[in-house]
Design a protein around this motif. Structure first.
Motif, short mmCIF file in Angstrom:
data_model
loop_
_atom_site.label_atom_id
_atom_site.label_comp_id
_atom_site.label_asym_id
_atom_site.label_seq_id
_atom_site.Cartn_x
_atom_site.Cartn_y
_atom_site.Cartn_z
N TYR A 95 1.19 -6.76 2.06
CA TYR A 95 1.76 -6.38 3.34
C TYR A 95 1.13 -5.15 3.98
N HIS A 96 0.98 -4.09 3.21
CA HIS A 96 0.61 -2.80 3.79
C HIS A 96 -0.42 -2.11 2.91
N GLY A 97 -1.59 -1.84 3.47
CA GLY A 97 -2.61 -1.09 2.76
C GLY A 97 -3.01 0.13 3.57
N VAL A 98 -3.58 1.11 2.90
CA VAL A 98 -4.03 2.33 3.56
C VAL A 98 -5.53 2.49 3.30
N LEU A 99 -6.28 2.58 4.37
CA LEU A 99 -7.71 2.82 4.27
C LEU A 99 -7.98 4.26 4.67
N ASN A 100 -8.46 5.05 3.73
CA ASN A 100 -8.83 6.45 3.98
C ASN A 100 -10.34 6.53 4.09
N MET A 101 -10.84 7.21 5.12
CA MET A 101 -12.27 7.21 5.33
C MET A 101 -12.71 8.52 5.97
N THR A 102 -13.86 8.98 5.59
CA THR A 102 -14.52 10.13 6.22
C THR A 102 -15.87 9.68 6.74
N LEU A 103 -16.17 10.04 7.98
CA LEU A 103 -17.49 9.79 8.55
C LEU A 103 -18.21 11.11 8.71
N THR A 104 -19.45 11.15 8.27
CA THR A 104 -20.25 12.35 8.40
C THR A 104 -21.71 11.92 8.54
N GLY A 105 -22.61 12.88 8.65
CA GLY A 105 -24.03 12.56 8.80
C GLY A 105 -24.85 13.14 7.68
N ASP A 193 -3.13 2.73 8.55
CA ASP A 193 -2.18 1.80 7.93
C ASP A 193 -2.50 0.42 8.47
N VAL A 194 -2.80 -0.53 7.59
CA VAL A 194 -3.13 -1.88 8.04
C VAL A 194 -2.16 -2.86 7.39
N TYR A 195 -1.66 -3.79 8.20
CA TYR A 195 -0.62 -4.73 7.77
C TYR A 195 -1.10 -6.16 7.90
N ALA A 196 -0.62 -7.02 6.99
CA ALA A 196 -0.77 -8.47 7.10
C ALA A 196 0.61 -9.07 6.91
N CYS A 197 1.03 -9.92 7.83
CA CYS A 197 2.39 -10.45 7.78
C CYS A 197 2.45 -11.81 7.09
N GLU A 198 1.47 -12.64 7.29
CA GLU A 198 1.44 -13.97 6.69
C GLU A 198 0.01 -14.32 6.30
N GLY A 199 -0.18 -14.81 5.08
CA GLY A 199 -1.49 -15.28 4.67
C GLY A 199 -2.29 -14.25 3.89
N LEU A 200 -3.41 -14.68 3.35
CA LEU A 200 -4.32 -13.83 2.60
C LEU A 200 -5.55 -13.55 3.46
N ARG A 228 -9.08 -6.84 0.95
CA ARG A 228 -8.14 -7.96 0.92
C ARG A 228 -6.72 -7.46 1.12
N LEU A 229 -5.93 -8.29 1.82
CA LEU A 229 -4.54 -7.94 2.09
C LEU A 229 -3.71 -9.22 2.15
N PHE A 230 -2.58 -9.23 1.43
CA PHE A 230 -1.70 -10.39 1.29
C PHE A 230 -0.46 -10.19 2.13
N GLY A 231 -0.03 -11.21 2.88
CA GLY A 231 1.24 -11.21 3.58
C GLY A 231 2.11 -12.35 3.10
N GLY A 232 3.39 -12.33 3.50
CA GLY A 232 4.32 -13.39 3.13
C GLY A 232 5.31 -12.96 2.07
N ASP A 266 10.19 -2.63 2.88
CA ASP A 266 10.53 -1.81 4.04
C ASP A 266 9.32 -1.47 4.90
N ALA A 267 8.19 -1.22 4.25
CA ALA A 267 6.99 -0.81 4.98
C ALA A 267 6.53 -1.89 5.95
N ALA A 268 6.82 -3.16 5.65
CA ALA A 268 6.35 -4.26 6.49
C ALA A 268 7.42 -4.76 7.45
#
Length: 276
Positions: A95-105, A193-200, A228-232, A266-268
């Motif tokens: 349902y809910h994943g967190v992608l943490n990222m830093t962009l630099t040069g 915060d990235v969410y998937a409600c239904e499906g893989l 990858r993120l699973f919903g349902g 709850d998060a979803a």
């Protein structure tokens, strides 16, 4: 712009949507090994479970489609039980994943970030066999710039600066805008915060940027190595673990002595309300 030497929380998907007001520096995360882009100009440092060791967030759950259930796991102090499920049971973030990222040069030359956008590579209409929620009893960064994406709807929302604890004097905010620049001495940090409600879903994030007069692209997640993120949740067997304790049947209780919830985590619930 926000500069940092040890930050690692740059989250994805925001630059192409409405203005992303602030970038925050968080020095509370350990620095993983940077992955230079193909052009070796833009350096992307990203974490997505199980690479992210900070599964302290109880809103992150995992799910699996296989026959092996999470109550076969023996929680240990050295590893979060959800990470154990990801590694040992081929589980997927649920349902809910967190992608943490830093962009630099790679040097002091500024690079103009033109867009950061998700792309779904594949979606399978399947429901997980089981889901595992956890209350780890630990905390993460105190302040973050929070974006929310729902893959099912292709939507991205800027939720602003979120306080998750005591003030962090190293977290600073500055105007972000639809485009922004980064360099070796001026990194940018976001949390998505990235969410998937239904499906893989198998997806990635495309980052386009301008180096002098060349428009270049790099990715976080590829068709060969996707995020990858699973919903349902209908018919999913629920399990939970609290504070390093054993894995027990049922959803994660909302409070001591309260009934176990029957709906999605709850998060979803709010992000996916229109899908259920």
């Amino acid at each position: 712009m926000v500069s940092t030497s040890s930050a690692i929380m740059l989250l994805v998907i925001g630059a192409i949507v409405a203005p992303i007001a602030d970038r925050l520096v968080e020095a509370t995360w350990p620095a993983p090994t940077p992955t230079p882009s193909t052009e070796a100009k833009l350096v992307t440092i990203a974490q997505w479970p199980p690479e992210d060791p900070y599964l302290c967030d109880h809103t992150i759950a995992v799910a699996g489609a296989g026959p092996n259930l999470p109550d076969t796991l023996t929680p240990a102090e050295v590893e979060d039980v959800r990470n154990m499920a990801l590694r040992q049971l081929d589980a997927v973030v649920w349902y809910h994943g967190v992608l943490n990222m830093t962009l630099t040069g790679v040097n002091s030359e500024p690079l103009l970030i033109l867009g950061v956008e998700p792309e779904v590579f594949t979606r399978r209409d399947v429901v997980p066999a089981w889901g595992l929620e956890a209350e780890p009893g630990c905390g993460g960064p105190s302040q973050v710039r929070n974006l929310q994406a729902v893959l099912d709807r292709g939507s991205v929302t800027d939720l602003g600066v979120v306080d998750g604890g005591m003030d962090n004097p190293q977290a600073k905010a500055a105007p972000f805008g639809r485009t922004f620049t980064v360099s070796r001495g001026d990194a940018a940090d976001i949390k998505l915060d990235v969410y998937a409600c239904e499906g893989l879903y198998e997806f990635g994030v495309r980052i386009s940027y301008l180096d002098a007069d060349r428009e270049l692209t790099t990715w976080v997640g590829t068709p060969d190595k996707p995020l990858r993120l699973f919903g349902g949740w209908n018919g999913v067997r629920r399990f939970h673990s609290q504070f390093g304790g054993p894995v027990l049947p049922g959803a994660l209780p909302g409070a001591p002595g309260s009934p176990l919830p029957s709906g999605p985590p709850d998060a979803a619930a709010q992000a996916c309300a229109k899908n259920h």
